[in-house]
Design a protein around this motif. Structure first.
Motif, PDB file in Angstrom:
ATOM      1  N   HIS A   1       0.853  -1.196   0.000  1.00 26.25           N
ATOM      2  CA  HIS A   1       0.000   0.000   0.000  1.00 26.25           C
ATOM      3  C   HIS A   1       0.886   1.242   0.000  1.00 26.25           C
ATOM      4  CE1 HIS A   1      -3.508  -2.438   1.080  1.00 26.25           C
ATOM      5  NE2 HIS A   1      -2.704  -3.063   1.915  1.00 26.25           N
TER       6      HIS A   1
ATOM      7  N   SER B   1       2.112   4.711   0.992  1.00 27.42           N
ATOM      8  CA  SER B   1       1.960   5.314   2.313  1.00 27.42           C
ATOM      9  C   SER B   1       2.869   6.530   2.428  1.00 27.42           C
ATOM     10  CB  SER B   1       2.328   4.309   3.398  1.00 27.42           C
ATOM     11  OG  SER B   1       1.566   3.130   3.265  1.00 27.42           O
TER      12      SER B   1
ATOM     13  N   GLN C   1       0.619   7.480   7.367  1.00 25.30           N
ATOM     14  CA  GLN C   1      -0.702   7.629   6.770  1.00 25.30           C
ATOM     15  C   GLN C   1      -0.825   6.598   5.652  1.00 25.30           C
ATOM     16  OE1 GLN C   1       1.350  10.843   6.548  1.00 25.30           O
ATOM     17  NE2 GLN C   1       0.966  10.720   8.730  1.00 25.30           N
ATOM     18  N   HIS C   2      -1.932   5.864   5.651  1.00 24.66           N
ATOM     19  CA  HIS C   2      -2.133   4.795   4.677  1.00 24.66           C
ATOM     20  C   HIS C   2      -3.625   4.505   4.551  1.00 24.66           C
ATOM     21  CE1 HIS C   2      -3.078   1.927   7.869  1.00 24.66           C
ATOM     22  NE2 HIS C   2      -2.152   2.557   8.565  1.00 24.66           N
TER      23      HIS C   2
END
Length: 187
Positions: A24, A26, A88-89
């Protein structure tokens, strides 16, 4: 089920250098990427240092079954640090997040005898190009300190164990970026 994750900011961004998935995109706040050397490594590698004013892009991926052994072996000169609240993801299965950093007391200055390996730069920038595009790869270069460290051109005989074959476009991007950064590349 929630899993521990790592935050990758260098070669771990390149999906071809590991089998951890899903990845992901991020962002981490409060850390800055820098070229450093651990005395037990023959070359300079990327690390991070605390910097409250910095933000860097990277990726997170799960560590299945809490089995950190393989990743800890790969990152053998680094300490694993908890950074969950700084990342943050958009992933939903995250229990906690760790980052790898060379401990300040274990760093040595990179130099011509302990250079950055071009094969490592290639793997890192290929990952950034594929995950974040040219703008993201340019931002990687701009937000990374220590580009005054000599770069050893080992492309034809890579020293980095997870070296990647770049496309012509990727290779041109890396070479142009090194020129822009005024990196000292030597054979």
């Amino acid at each position: 089920m929630k899993h521990p994750h790592f935050f990758g900011y260098g070669s771990l961004v390149n999906r071809n250098t590991h089998s951890f998935a899903p990845i992901h995109p991020s962002r981490i706040t409060g850390w800055r990427r820098i070229w450093q050397r651990a005395p037990n490594r023959p070359a300079a590698f990327l690390s991070v240092i605390i910097d409250p004013d910095s933000v860097i892009d990277g990726v997170i991926a799960p560590v299945p079954n809490d089995d950190w052994v393989a990743l800890d072996e790969r990152e053998f000169s680094y300490a694993r640090l908890a950074v969950t609240d700084a990342v943050q993801h958009a992933a939903s299965d995250v229990r906690d997040i760790s980052i790898y950093a060379i401990p300040p007391e274990n760093t040595a200055p990179p130099d011509k005898n302990h250079p950055i390996l071009l094969s490592y730069v290639d793997a890192v920038l290929q990952g950034y190009l594929r995950e974040f595009g040219e703008t993201g790869a340019e931002q990687f270069c701009a937000s990374t300190g220590g580009w005054d460290t000599p770069v050893r051109n080992d492309r034809t005989d890579p020293v980095y164990p997870r070296a990647q074959r770049l496309t012509t476009t990727e290779r041109t991007f890396v070479d142009d970026m090194l020129l822009t950064l005024r990196a000292k590349v030597f054979a």
